[in-house]
Write an enzyme that holds these catalytic residues in place. Structure first.
Site, PDB file in Angstrom:
ATOM      1  CE  LYS A 126      -3.679   2.627   0.530  1.00 48.96           C
ATOM      2  NZ  LYS A 126      -4.819   2.562   1.391  1.00 48.96           N
ATOM      3  CG  HIS A 131      -4.626   7.610   0.373  1.00 47.23           C
ATOM      4  ND1 HIS A 131      -5.592   7.404   1.322  1.00 47.23           N
ATOM      5  CD2 HIS A 131      -4.696   8.936   0.060  1.00 47.23           C
ATOM      6  CE1 HIS A 131      -6.226   8.537   1.564  1.00 47.23           C
ATOM      7  NE2 HIS A 131      -5.694   9.486   0.824  1.00 47.23           N
ATOM      8  CG  HIS A 150     -10.131   5.288  -0.642  1.00 47.85           C
ATOM      9  ND1 HIS A 150      -9.226   6.134  -1.213  1.00 47.85           N
ATOM     10  CD2 HIS A 150      -9.517   4.803   0.461  1.00 47.85           C
ATOM     11  CE1 HIS A 150      -8.127   6.137  -0.489  1.00 47.85           C
ATOM     12  NE2 HIS A 150      -8.276   5.346   0.525  1.00 47.85           N
ATOM     13  CG  ASP A 154     -11.445   3.777   3.320  1.00 47.22           C
ATOM     14  OD1 ASP A 154     -10.591   3.236   4.040  1.00 47.22           O
ATOM     15  OD2 ASP A 154     -11.456   5.003   3.072  1.00 47.22           O
TER      16      ASP A 154
END
Ligand code: NCD
Ligand code: ZN
Length: 348
Positions: A100, A137, A175, A248
């Site tokens: 991530k 992200h 997301h 999320d």
């Protein structure tokens, strides 16, 4: 339609936290998800295979008394110090499913995140070589970029060059919140996919800001204006395999959210598939829910699709005002309100 049977869903992005918080987060996720991608943004972050193995054991232990368990799919937190040896170890560990990328300072517990993407290119090359997905992200953190523009700026400045440099690296833009992200994913190579949360489908920034500031709608990336919400709904309901479920679900204590400097994160684990069903129904797309929630994520992660099913019934129920989070409480999304769908409990 009053009853809907779909293949068992998976959650490709959730925050379970650690310690006593696992009691509630694991219980909620275990109700009907088969697999859950576990975010590594603990304090300290899960940066190594060894740490992920221990964290996974704590999750499994928290689920040991439950009537059913999910399979935790572990993700490692990428830092400026991550080396190629860790990538190789991760590729060999069957319980690790990717890395991530948090830009440093972008969100909760992201201080140890990466300070640039170009300097990561040797590591991304190792990841591409090892066939490990990169979860992203996607927001810049530059002080001069408006918070509502940070996702688009990340795509333009970082993600677009990354897709050119690493054509075989599978990447998930997590997301997504903007029409720009939807358009980018649609025109990107098939190595690129995106998760969409239930709250970004259900709400836009008016829900958070009109008539008073509602901290339980505050998350990152932040809710955008309704044209973006509509683009996300179109993407989720389109049947395109490039968009799939990632809740999320991100618990914070009520005190830490109802605060002069409230934390970012929305808790949806208590009613995840139920919220998605509501959106898909509102847009006459219930027939597209199964692909989004149970097929496309597994295909992207190169894992088998689940073969068993869950049953959703159109039957309203009331969300608890508060849920336990360790020794404190959290405020679940739609606290005290009614949800229109219920998953039949296989264990009763
Ligand atoms: C997440 C959290 O609380 O860990 N918060 C959020 O607003 N989504 C982190 C994240 O996914 O950005
Ligand atoms: Zn998250």
């Amino acid at each position: 339609m009053t009853e809907l049977i779909i293949n068992r869903p998976d959650d490709w992005h959730a925050h379970l936290r650690d310690g006593n918080a696992l009691v509630q987060t694991c219980k909620d996720m275990a109700r009907y998800f088969q697999r859950v991608i576990v975010m590594p943004n603990l304090a300290p972050p899960i940066t190594t295979v060894a740490m992920a193995a221990e964290y996974r054991e704590r999750i499994l232990f928290a689920m040991s008394g439950l009537p059913r368990q999910f399979e935790p799919l572990m993700i490692l937190y990428l830092t400026d110090q991550t080396d190629a040896a860790e990538i190789r170890r991760a590729a060999e560990a069957d319980f690790v499913h990717g890395f991530k990328l948090y830009p440093a300072g972008a969100t909760t517990n992201s201080e140890a995140g990466v300070t640039g993407t170009e300097s990561l290119y040797p590591i991304l090359a190792a990841m591409e070589e090892a066939g490990l997905p990169l979860l992203i992200h996607g927001e810049v953190t530059d002080a001069d970029i408006d918070i509502f523009d940070r996702e688009k700026a990340f795509i333009d400045r970082h993600l677009a060059p990354m897709t050119t440099h690493f054509p075989a690296l599978r990447m998930v833009l997590e997301h997504i919140t903007t029409r720009d992200a939807v358009q980018f994913i649609r025109s990107a190579p098939s190595t690129m996919a995106a998760t969409i949360t239930a709250h970004h489908l259900l709400f836009n920034r008016n829900h958070m800001l009109v008539g008073g500031i509602r901290p339980h709608y505050y998350c990152l990336p932040i809710l955008k204006r309704d044209i973006h919400q509509k683009a996300l709904i179109d993407a989720a309901c389109s049947g395109s395999p490039r968009f799939f479920l990632g809740t999320d679900s991100a618990p914070h204590t009520t005190i830490n959210k109802e605060n002069s400097c409230g934390c970012a994160g929305v808790y949806t684990g208590h009613a995840a598939i139920e919220f998605y069903a509501e959106v898909f129904e509102q847009h006459s797309a219930l027939n597209k829910l199964e692909g989004f929630s149970s097929h496309f994520g597994a295909d992207f992660y190169q894992l088998p699709r689940n073969t068993d099913c869950i049953t959703l019934r159109k039957e309203s129920w009331q969300v608890d005002d508060q849920l336990p989070l360790g020794s404190a409480t959290l405020t679940p999304l739609c606290s005290g309100e009614r949800v229109q769908w219920r998953v039949l409990d296989e264990n009763s």
